[in-house]
Design an enzyme around this catalytic site. Structure first.
Site, PDB file in Angstrom:
ATOM      1  N   HIS A 106     -12.980  -5.168   6.991  1.00 32.26           N
ATOM      2  CA  HIS A 106     -12.988  -4.774   6.294  1.00 32.26           C
ATOM      3  C   HIS A 106     -14.594  -4.131   6.013  1.00 32.26           C
ATOM      4  O   HIS A 106     -15.233  -4.489   5.110  1.00 32.26           O
ATOM      5  CB  HIS A 106     -14.418  -6.575   5.509  1.00 32.26           C
ATOM      6  CG  HIS A 106     -12.082  -7.073   4.944  1.00 32.26           C
ATOM      7  ND1 HIS A 106     -11.140  -7.882   6.134  1.00 32.26           N
ATOM      8  CD2 HIS A 106     -11.415  -7.384   4.369  1.00 32.26           C
ATOM      9  CE1 HIS A 106     -10.180  -8.749   5.599  1.00 32.26           C
ATOM     10  NE2 HIS A 106     -10.011  -8.368   4.256  1.00 32.26           N
TER      11      HIS A 106
ATOM     12  N   GLU B 180       0.895  -1.569   0.086  1.00 30.15           N
ATOM     13  CA  GLU B 180       0.025  -0.053  -0.352  1.00 30.15           C
ATOM     14  C   GLU B 180       0.537   1.007   0.024  1.00 30.15           C
ATOM     15  O   GLU B 180       0.407   1.973  -0.514  1.00 30.15           O
ATOM     16  CB  GLU B 180      -1.050  -0.011   0.801  1.00 30.15           C
ATOM     17  CG  GLU B 180      -2.094  -0.745   1.377  1.00 30.15           C
ATOM     18  CD  GLU B 180      -2.012  -2.869   1.253  1.00 30.15           C
ATOM     19  OE1 GLU B 180      -0.463  -2.823   2.008  1.00 30.15           O
ATOM     20  OE2 GLU B 180      -2.699  -3.295   0.830  1.00 30.15           O
TER      21      GLU B 180
HETATM   22  C1  TPP Z   1      -2.093  -5.121   4.253  1.00 27.20           C
HETATM   23  C2  TPP Z   1      -2.775  -6.099   3.311  1.00 27.20           C
HETATM   24  N1  TPP Z   1      -3.645  -5.323   2.092  1.00 27.20           N
HETATM   25  C3  TPP Z   1      -4.142  -6.388   1.234  1.00 27.20           C
HETATM   26  C4  TPP Z   1      -5.085  -7.301   1.888  1.00 27.20           C
HETATM   27  C5  TPP Z   1      -5.732  -8.453   1.450  1.00 27.20           C
HETATM   28  N2  TPP Z   1      -5.362  -9.530   0.928  1.00 27.20           N
HETATM   29  C6  TPP Z   1      -6.308 -10.709   1.655  1.00 27.20           C
HETATM   30  S1  TPP Z   1      -5.399 -11.164   1.520  1.00 27.20           S
HETATM   31  C7  TPP Z   1      -4.301 -10.702   0.672  1.00 27.20           C
HETATM   32  C8  TPP Z   1      -3.431 -12.082  -0.514  1.00 27.20           C
HETATM   33  C9  TPP Z   1      -2.146 -12.540   0.939  1.00 27.20           C
HETATM   34  O1  TPP Z   1      -1.398 -13.535   0.090  1.00 27.20           O
HETATM   35  P1  TPP Z   1      -1.156 -13.961   0.467  1.00 27.20           P
HETATM   36  O2  TPP Z   1       0.259 -13.150   1.832  1.00 27.20           O
HETATM   37  O3  TPP Z   1       0.255 -14.970  -0.523  1.00 27.20           O
HETATM   38  O4  TPP Z   1      -0.985 -15.464   1.619  1.00 27.20           O
HETATM   39  P2  TPP Z   1      -1.838 -16.506   0.962  1.00 27.20           P
HETATM   40  O5  TPP Z   1      -4.325 -15.997   1.261  1.00 27.20           O
HETATM   41  O6  TPP Z   1      -2.057 -16.454  -0.358  1.00 27.20           O
HETATM   42  O7  TPP Z   1      -2.047 -17.650   1.998  1.00 27.20           O
HETATM   43  C10 TPP Z   1      -4.652 -10.083   0.488  1.00 27.20           C
HETATM   44  C11 TPP Z   1      -4.924  -9.625  -0.493  1.00 27.20           C
HETATM   45  C12 TPP Z   1      -4.960  -7.534   2.902  1.00 27.20           C
HETATM   46  N3  TPP Z   1      -5.420  -8.309   3.682  1.00 27.20           N
HETATM   47  N4  TPP Z   1      -3.590  -6.421   4.189  1.00 27.20           N
END
Ligand code: TPP
Ligand code: TPP
Ligand code: MG
Ligand code: MG
Lengths: 323, 322, 322, 323
Positions: free
Chosen positions: D126, D59
């Protein structure tokens, strides 16, 4: 013993660290250097590098790790070098510190200390007053001491409080005010405003450096036959609503002042409180004397124009008194 | 890379000018004429001037508080600099911001910086991104410190820049300290340039007191970026030769360390090389020195004679209305 | 490291339990009984269980949304998990937070997480810092995703942890995607573990579908941390086997990729190994399976019978008052 | 053509990208996936990967690079996947975007779009409503559309505005409301509140999803003989003070509502404005119907209790009407 506002804060840290070994400090340049304003000077020597931690520049990690250590039973006091940089750790403060107890009963007894406020020609990023942001984040206590006595007593309360506390020191006051304070241990409880001056014609509500401006304004007003009551709020969350409302109901006229910019500042909350719960007693509009909605400018004429002071407060009070 | 002699002499003059303006700032601060804080660029002349010299006219630079040389090379005048430090209306920030903060000028391709560090890194990436979106052969260069390398913004920027292959160059000025904090308390590695590997981009260490070496690595990185091959992380090693800011006596810096670095003074070194190459005679040196001195005196007079802004001006221009 | 047979069977049972609870969550979501979003841990069983198994009783763990196995190993019950997903008062968050968010229990050494990622990294560093300040031989372990490795918080944490030599272990679950974004759009390197070099700490890549391999590297990292030698960055490679959350059909994931990873299913693989070693008979497998099934049924009944909180409870406990 | 609030936003983006090639989008999962809520679906296919940029999770870099690109003449529209995560980029937003024009005349024509608001069982992270924080940061515009027509017209204004604009979409409204909107290009200017319902007994001030709750409350109140005026503020900065004050002066009774928590929320600013500048006309206290000062809870009974709605607004209005 006569001590400055800054020394009072130093004493609170030192005494609490002696009293409770769970208390430790972390932040940028707080150890060897003693802090940008020298608040923590000498504490590294006294308590060693595990209780006075010089960190790299990393506000997210400073606040986040303070929170994690608190969950493990510590009582961290994190220094953010200037309150302006709290914006860098904003997510940690509002989303992690503010909500953990509510969500899963993990208390977060941390204190985040930061020098705030202007009047020292420090420009847009070393002068901010971010208190309203934190007041609008559920789960945080917000403390804004105006005197050396309070700075010490409120910081002790903050360190002993089981909740996250935003402790905004006013850098203008650091070395400008001095007073005799007790050498014995004392605390100033949260949520109790101080009536710094009793008065009957109107109420001046203030906190931080503006308490002194309000008191100076009250002196001027007295000469003019206007008897102003001056309240020092001390803590914004929790707010001493009763004392605020009692004063508003008594005088019927209220001027609110703060150094922060106007729109959606904490003065708005005070005005709203009064407009709701002291409405029947009001004899005039609720006025705010605040900084304008601009960044804090650097150059002396600009900053002087920007920053509220006794003259501006007196001017509003005169208008209101005549209402 | 061999630069024309003319360039070498100009570089020399800019380095001298940088130091002379810096000395004047120090003096004005001691005279109580500069309010608030004041940062010095002493020791950073080679990095700032060498790096800025490597940019093309349409490229963009985001200098920091020790990069006075870069501002000057890009065309900000000593008058503007001193007016800025003195908080005058004639300054680029018209008194709104202090010292080098907010001393930007988009017409000169200079991004002003904010105090929270290293916020000029994502800003610079954004400039590079604009060039990338529009597919223009332009490059954006940012400076940052060893201190601010520890900030989250540094990581996010380096990573996003490398994924996009954005035309950006990041030059870290490792001057051994962040305020009072020595590098060994800031990171557990020797060279910050080694972090480049974690982003899949080249990382280069350069002697930050050797202006031509700096020019050289930055030039290569700039041309690489211009070719669309993505960013480079450069670490220029140097030493902060004054305190963090004018109020700081830097008691925490070992005297021997300072002494050792004083031997490596970037200006003296470059001057010696120029003389050895026969490019700089005593006469020419004197001519340049007096031009520099005159410029600084002129700037001082200009700045001191410049009006302060009026209080009410504080209200103007919070929003842009065109 | 060879684990006692007993441990191997328990690990196996926890992996099965993890999957069974996950399947039940999926079912409950499809039945419309779970409001909002719901995350699956399918495919992550080896990482979560293997890593959690490597911790001592006084150590602390910060699991994420795919680490159901870690919660279970550390003692959160399937009842508590399903009550949490169903928003009931009997859940650890008493209905205040959803799915695995805020499913922490300090008595079990589990830190609840917040949605902004990877905020559990600095939190975990803080726990480790507490042990470091008090000089206790305890370790804190955090999970984070390939996605959140790009966030500033990840960098600040890894750096500060390495400077302090804090007793922390960071395990990055590289499951090929962050929501819809494949790793190649997230970073320009092959192995995130390589970033460890930029912090001066060990970086290890491990097959995240091999529970004993995970156990092994985490165990080594934990013991290293316990000895005061500082943090380790582990990258466990795996694949997210369902969509980002239950609403996401993951159209952007190539079917072949999923098929290839299905072949490497961590539970089937471990089961085959156990059978080959003669540790798991058909009977024992059946016994374990029925115990798991019973636990999940019991948990479902418990959760569905649990009361919802009453509206007014929303006001309680914003501040702690002891 | 009848379109949802969400489609209206999509149209604004698409049309502005066609109109002005300086407009580009960046954010997490906005390209291939089309955004967490599918607002940007199809735009990658239309405009290609240099104008619809799928970023990693970062972000700070998203907002910071948007600002830098704007300084180089672009018109970036950054999506933050949920408004709650704006906290991660808070420093970029308030310190960089908000101050650059003031400090060195570098205009920052960026839009930061983010889904805000609750009612969808999305829990503490959220569902947040951060508008007041940004209203208290000088130099930012804050836009909070309540209808499909406005969502499109205000987003177009936002993209064309030379200043940083915080554009808070209300996720509860995304697919719940629909209306006929013009197919021709139109904009909704900033700083003009809409009187959604004329009334004489009291004023209901609302924005975002609460406009619909206020309108529903007004219908109920009408049955009871209470004639409520409903204002939709549309933009908080700039605020249409004149329309707000005119309504307050006309009815003399004001109920303010917002989804955000109460203390130091934007409702406080509205109440303060009215208590200062419509004081003489007030016939009763200024009331606020807001969420309480807690994180947004997840479980339906908790969230229903937490979130303001027509019933709670009507209840306050009744009390005030009887005053
Ligand atoms: C700071 C932030 N930005 C965006 C999100 C929205 N978001 C939730 S999970 C996710 C993807 C997470 O990817 P990863 O870290 O690879 O974990 P995975 O879900 O693949 O296990 C996003 C973009 C968030 N939770 N926190
Ligand atoms: C986010 C942030 N935190 C703290 C500060 C306060 N501060 C200003 S300069 C500085 C040290 C910077 O060190 P470095 O990056 O090495 O630059 P140098 O001054 O050595 O050139 C600090 C801590 C800041 N400006 N921004
Ligand atoms: Mg440095
Ligand atoms: Mg992932």
């Amino acid at each position: 013993m006569e001590v400055t506002y800054l020394e009072a804060i130093h004493q609170a840290l030192e005494e609490e660290m002696h009293r409770d070994e769970r208390v430790f400090l972390l932040g940028e340049d707080i150890g060897v250097y003693g802090g940008a304003f020298k608040v923590t000077q000498g504490l590294l020597e006294t308590f060693g590098p595990r209780r006075v931690i010089d960190t790299p520049m990393c506000e997210i990690a400073i606040v986040g790790s303070a929170i994690g250590s608190a969950m493990m039973g510590m009582r961290p006091v994190a220094e953010i070098q200037f309150a302006d940089f709290m914006a860098c750790a904003f997510d940690q403060i509002v989303n992690v510190a503010g909500t953990s107890f509510y969500r899963w009963r993990a208390a977060v007894p941390i204190v985040i200390r930061a020098p705030s406020g202007g009047g020292v020609r420090a420009g847009p990023f070393h002068s901010q007053n971010p208190e309203a942001w934190f007041c609008h984040a559920p789960g945080l206590r917000v403390v804004v001491p105006a005197t050396a006595y309070d700075a010490k007593g409120l910081l002790k309360s903050a360190i002993r409080d089981p909740n996250p506390v935003i402790f905004l020191e006013n850098k203008y006051l650091y070395r400008r005010i001095k007073e005799d304070i007790p050498t014995d241990d004392y605390v100033v409880p949260f949520g109790q405003a101080a009536v710094r001056r009793k008065g009957s014609d109107l109420s001046l509500l203030a906190y931080g450096a503006m308490v002194h401006e309000a008191l100076a304004a009250a002196e001027v007003l007295e000469q003019e036959g206007i008897d102003a009551e001056v309240l020092d709020l001390r803590t914004l969350v929790p707010l001493d609503e009763e004392t605020v409302l009692a004063s508003a109901r008594k005088t019927g006229k209220v001027v609110i002042t703060h150094e922060a910019s106007r729109t959606a500042g904490f003065g708005a909350e005070l005005a709203a409180l009064i407009a709701e719960r002291a409405f029947d007693y009001l004899d005039g509009p609720v006025l705010r004397v605040t900084a304008p909605d601009t960044p804090v400018p650097y150059s002396p004429p600009l900053e002087d124009f920007f920053r509220p002071d006794a003259a501006k407060i007196a001017e509003a009070a005169r208008r209101l008194a005549a209402y | 890379m061999t630069l024309p002699n003319e360039d070498l002499l100009q570089i020399y003059e800019y380095m001298l000018l940088t130091r002379a303006v810096d000395d004047r700032i120090d003096l004005l601060f001691k005279q109580g004429k500069i309010e608030g804080v004041s940062f010095s660029s002493l020791g950073h002349e080679a990095i700032a001037v060498g790096a800025a010299w490597a940019l093309g006219p349409d490229d963009v630079v985001a200098p920091l508080h020790r990069d006075l040389g870069a501002y000057l090379v890009r065309g900000i005048t000593p008058r503007q600099v001193l007016a800025q430090f003195l908080g005058r209306r004639t300054a680029l920030s018209r008194g709104r911001d202090g010292n080098t903060h907010g001393m930007g000028d988009l017409n000169l391709g200079i991004l002003g910086y904010v105090s929270p560090l290293p916020d000029q890194l994502p800003l610079t990436l954004g400039a590079a991104m604009a060039f990338w979106v529009r597919q223009e052969p332009r490059v954006a260069l940012a400076f940052f410190g060893d201190g601010s390398s520890s900030e989250g913004a540094a990581h996010e920027t380096l990573n996003l820049a490398s994924v996009l292959k954005a035309p950006a160059v990041f030059i870290c000025e490792n001057n051994q300290f962040a305020y009072s904090t020595p590098t060994k308390k800031q990171f557990a590695i020797e060279n910050l340039a080694d972090r480049a590997a974690g982003y899949g981009i080249p990382g280069v260490v350069v002697d930050g007191n050797d202006v031509l070496a700096v020019y050289d690595v930055v030039h290569k990185a700039v041309e690489r970026a211009r070719r669309g091959e993505g960013p480079t992380l450069i670490e220029a090693k140097t030493m902060r030769m004054r305190g963090h800011a004018a109020h700081d006596d830097a008691f925490y810096v070992p005297q021997e360390l300072l002494a050792a670095w004083r031997e490596k003074d970037p200006i003296r070194r470059f001057e010696a090389a120029l003389r050895q190459q026969g490019l700089l005679s005593d006469e020419l040196a004197e001519e340049i020195a007096s031009r520099v001195a005159a410029a600084v005196d002129d700037a001082t007079t200009f700045a001191e004679k410049s009006p302060f802004p009026e209080g009410r001006e504080a209200l103007e221009g919070v929003f842009c209305d065109v």
